[in-house]
Scaffold this motif. Structure first.
Motif, short mmCIF file in Angstrom:
data_model
loop_
_atom_site.label_atom_id
_atom_site.label_comp_id
_atom_site.label_asym_id
_atom_site.label_seq_id
_atom_site.Cartn_x
_atom_site.Cartn_y
_atom_site.Cartn_z
N LYS A 44 0.89 -1.21 0.18
CA LYS A 44 -0.08 0.16 -0.22
C LYS A 44 0.69 1.29 -0.01
CE LYS A 44 -4.07 -2.10 1.93
NZ LYS A 44 -4.90 -1.90 3.40
N GLU A 45 1.86 1.17 0.63
CA GLU A 45 2.83 2.41 0.80
C GLU A 45 3.45 2.67 -0.56
OE1 GLU A 45 5.48 1.56 3.85
OE2 GLU A 45 4.31 2.11 5.57
N LEU A 46 3.87 1.47 -1.27
CA LEU A 46 4.57 1.73 -2.72
C LEU A 46 3.42 2.31 -3.56
CD1 LEU A 46 6.55 -1.63 -2.79
CD2 LEU A 46 7.37 0.76 -2.87
N GLU A 47 2.31 1.64 -3.42
CA GLU A 47 1.09 2.23 -4.35
C GLU A 47 0.79 3.60 -3.87
OE1 GLU A 47 -3.54 0.48 -5.56
OE2 GLU A 47 -2.42 0.05 -3.52
N ARG A 48 0.69 3.87 -2.99
CA ARG A 48 0.42 5.59 -2.31
C ARG A 48 1.52 6.48 -2.86
NH1 ARG A 48 1.30 5.82 3.46
NH2 ARG A 48 3.50 6.08 2.75
N ASP A 49 2.80 5.90 -3.04
CA ASP A 49 3.63 6.75 -3.28
C ASP A 49 4.05 6.99 -4.88
OD1 ASP A 49 4.25 7.20 -0.72
OD2 ASP A 49 6.02 5.86 -0.60
N ASN A 90 4.79 4.41 -6.80
CA ASN A 90 6.10 3.46 -7.17
C ASN A 90 5.46 2.35 -7.97
OD1 ASN A 90 8.01 1.52 -7.24
ND2 ASN A 90 8.92 2.53 -5.63
N PRO A 91 6.26 2.11 -9.17
CA PRO A 91 5.87 1.17 -10.10
C PRO A 91 5.44 -0.07 -9.53
CG PRO A 91 7.50 2.47 -11.12
CD PRO A 91 7.34 2.86 -9.82
N LEU A 92 6.29 -0.60 -8.50
CA LEU A 92 6.19 -1.87 -7.77
C LEU A 92 4.80 -2.02 -7.22
CD1 LEU A 92 9.60 -2.36 -6.06
CD2 LEU A 92 8.71 -3.40 -8.13
N GLY A 93 4.04 -0.56 -6.91
CA GLY A 93 2.69 -0.91 -6.37
C GLY A 93 1.71 -0.99 -7.35
N GLU A 94 1.86 -1.23 -8.45
CA GLU A 94 0.88 -1.32 -9.50
C GLU A 94 -0.03 -2.42 -9.36
OE1 GLU A 94 0.70 -2.13 -14.49
OE2 GLU A 94 2.71 -1.59 -13.46
N ARG A 95 -1.42 -2.25 -9.75
CA ARG A 95 -2.53 -3.19 -9.70
C ARG A 95 -2.90 -3.48 -11.10
NH1 ARG A 95 -5.59 -3.45 -4.48
NH2 ARG A 95 -4.56 -2.24 -2.95
N ASN A 96 -3.26 -4.57 -11.39
CA ASN A 96 -4.26 -4.79 -12.63
C ASN A 96 -5.75 -4.58 -12.78
OD1 ASN A 96 -5.14 -7.19 -11.41
ND2 ASN A 96 -3.74 -8.53 -12.25
N GLU A 97 -6.29 -5.13 -13.59
CA GLU A 97 -7.79 -4.65 -13.75
C GLU A 97 -8.48 -5.32 -12.76
OE1 GLU A 97 -8.90 -5.66 -17.70
OE2 GLU A 97 -7.92 -3.87 -18.76
N GLN A 98 -8.09 -6.42 -12.19
CA GLN A 98 -8.71 -7.20 -11.26
C GLN A 98 -8.39 -6.75 -9.86
OE1 GLN A 98 -7.02 -9.00 -13.78
NE2 GLN A 98 -8.97 -8.96 -14.90
N GLY A 99 -7.58 -5.85 -9.49
CA GLY A 99 -7.31 -5.09 -8.47
C GLY A 99 -6.16 -5.95 -7.57
N ARG A 100 -5.39 -6.83 -8.40
CA ARG A 100 -4.34 -7.87 -7.77
C ARG A 100 -2.98 -6.78 -8.26
NH1 ARG A 100 -6.04 -12.54 -5.80
NH2 ARG A 100 -3.93 -12.93 -5.56
N TYR A 101 -2.16 -7.02 -7.29
CA TYR A 101 -0.86 -6.38 -7.59
C TYR A 101 -0.02 -7.13 -8.46
CZ TYR A 101 -1.40 -3.36 -3.34
OH TYR A 101 -2.10 -2.59 -2.31
N VAL A 102 0.51 -6.05 -9.44
CA VAL A 102 1.20 -6.83 -10.56
C VAL A 102 2.56 -7.43 -10.36
CG1 VAL A 102 2.10 -6.61 -12.97
CG2 VAL A 102 0.03 -5.32 -12.39
N HIS A 103 3.26 -6.69 -9.49
CA HIS A 103 4.79 -7.16 -9.17
C HIS A 103 4.78 -7.90 -7.76
CE1 HIS A 103 5.82 -5.08 -12.71
NE2 HIS A 103 5.14 -4.10 -12.22
N LEU A 104 3.85 -7.83 -6.92
CA LEU A 104 4.00 -8.03 -5.59
C LEU A 104 3.00 -9.09 -4.99
CD1 LEU A 104 5.18 -4.62 -3.99
CD2 LEU A 104 6.74 -6.68 -4.48
N ASP A 105 2.28 -9.85 -5.93
CA ASP A 105 1.40 -10.62 -5.54
C ASP A 105 2.01 -12.12 -5.31
OD1 ASP A 105 -1.18 -11.85 -5.53
OD2 ASP A 105 -1.41 -12.21 -7.67
#
Length: 469
Positions: free
Chosen positions: A85-90, A92-107
């Motif tokens: 969540k911190e990466l997503e809030r900032d 950071n590309p690592l916090g990216e989510r896909n269309e289903q709401g799942r994290y692309v890189h940290l799932d």
């Protein structure tokens, strides 16, 4: 090697023999010691405010005081969720989510809730996926204690009544985690397995991480079956050795079928194993050198390997239901191909590093400490790795001769990595061991070296600093 004073409250021969073989002197906890191989309880007591103990510059111990931030199942999940969540809030590309709401890189952790706190969220998720299976675990237990599978909410409500733990956070002392069960695990011989991987951390700030190359697979004794009638059968679903040793089917022979288009046999082994196209029943360990040669010399040839685990009634002390990581890699290269196999192991390394980055901000990174974690990872049929849990005190008991050799090497290698070159603990050392001391460890990440290398690149200077994976 300097003659140090060591102390331990861990009654494991692999630890004692490693320390004694160095000529070190055994002392008690009240004496002056340099090296303490301790239990987690002892470590917490030693670092507690009430103990009043202050460690000297030439002392070190094998646990971080707040190791539970990653080794308690609930805190591990909480910290990984916060990190994402911190990466997503900032941004950071690592916090990216896909269309289903799942994290692309940290799932890399299954959908997980805490009970009783997240019960309402769990109910909502259950209703979205009514046919899903979930696994319920006590947050602070190990060795498969208290674990069971459910596929209906009524089962959780019944468990709550039977265990006298109503879903009232104010009344409940013990936390449970409930995770979506990985119901499509990669199977070998029809059996489920997980990976036990050893990871050594010598510092959390900066993060310094080493991977032990001699991990292994732990197999269930009974073929995998997600039939509802088998949900209570822990010999099908849980890979813990402490559970599987009590089951049947551990006396396992390995049948390897090789069908290979070899026009010209390169060695006598090739004639026996491939030219005749017969099924050969032998132990994997005996085959390893031949398989390695075959895989290296015939990368472009079609190779099909089917593995069958034939259950018998008694525990087998030769292999203990385990496979080396090297055997797994060879098997996957033969059945799935080298490219996807390499990606799997790269994804595992990614998982290891980011799970530790997730907890680094909340860890007390005392310079007297190091810790070897036992990671448990499940690989699904798509060759996606999932982090199940992390152990602060991975078992050092030996179930087989090879197991003992491996764990002896683990302890010996840990000591070589964590001690300065002069062999005397020193909190002022930069914790960068010479490459010859890594032996069976490989550097996954050293943030200090990474920063130095980045600075050198920014200045346009060549650098001879070590690289990491």
């Amino acid at each position: 090697m300097a003659r140090l004073a060591y102390c331990t409250d861990v009654d494991r021969s692999v630890v004692l023999s490693s320390l004694e073989r160095r000529g070190w002197t055994a002392v008690g906890p009240e004496d002056d010691w340099n090296f303490y191989w301790a239990s987690t309880n002892t470590t917490r007591s030693l670092f507690s405010v009430d103990s009043g103990y202050r460690m000297g510059d030439h002392q070190m111990i094998n646990h971080f005081p707040t190791h539970y931030e990653i080794t308690r199942k609930d805190l591990m999940v909480k910290n990984v969720k916060r990190y994402r969540k911190e990466l997503e809030r900032d941004g950071n590309p690592l916090g990216e989510r896909n269309e289903q709401g799942r994290y692309v890189h940290l799932d890399f952790i299954p959908v997980t809730f805490m009970l009783p706190a997240d019960y309402n969220l769990l109910v909502e998720e259950f209703r979205k996926s009514p046919n899903s299976t979930w696994i319920l675990k006590p947050a602070g237990k190990s060795q498969g204690v208290g674990i069971f599978l459910v596929n209906r909410l009524a089962q959780i409500k019944k468990w709550s009544r039977d265990s006298k733990t109503p879903f009232n956070p104010a009344l409940v002392k013990d936390t449970y985690v409930i995770s979506r069960y990985i119901d499509n695990p990669l199977l070998i011989g029809g059996k489920k397995f997980d990976l036990r991987i050893y990871v050594l951390v010598t510092s959390f700030r900066p993060l310094k991480v080493y991977l032990f190359k001699m991990g292994f697979c732990r197999f269930c004794t009974i073929k995998y079956d997600l039939n509802t009638q088998e949900l209570d059968n822990m010999f099908v679903h849980l890979t813990n050795v402490s559970i599987q040793k009590r089951g049947v089917g551990m006396n396992t022979s390995v049948a390897l079928c090789f069908a290979m288009g070899v026009g010209k046999c390169l060695t006598k082994h090739f004639v026996q194993l491939f030219g005749l196209k017969t099924e050969v029943v032998i132990q994997m360990a005996d085959l390893l050198p031949s398989i390695q040669n075959a895989v290296r010399l015939t990368r472009t040839m079609p190779l099909h390997i089917s593995l069958h685990l034939h259950s018998q009634a008694e525990y087998n002390s030769i292999h203990g239901g385990k496979w080396s990581m090297e055997n797994l890699q060879l098997f996957l290269e033969g059945t799935r191909g080298r490219k996807v196999t390499d990606k799997l192991f790269s994804d595992i390394n990614w998982l290891l590093v980011h799970s530790l980055k997730a907890v680094a901000p909340v860890m007390v990174s005392d310079r007297h400490c190091f810790e070897c974690y036992g990671y448990d990872i499940i690989v699904d049929q798509n060759l996606k790795p999932w982090l199940i849990e992390v152990n602060a005190s991975p078992s050092l008991s030996s179930t087989t001769a090879n197991d003992r050799i491996m764990k002896q090497a683990l302890i010996d290698n840990i000591i070589k990595v964590v001690l300065p070159p002069d062999g005397i603990p020193d909190v002022h050392w930069n914790k960068v061991p010479p490459s010859e001391n890594l032996t069976d460890f490989e550097l996954l990440l050293d943030e200090e070296i990474a920063a130095q290398l980045e600075n050198a690149r920014d200045r346009g200077q060549a650098s001879n600093l070590p690289r990491w994976r």
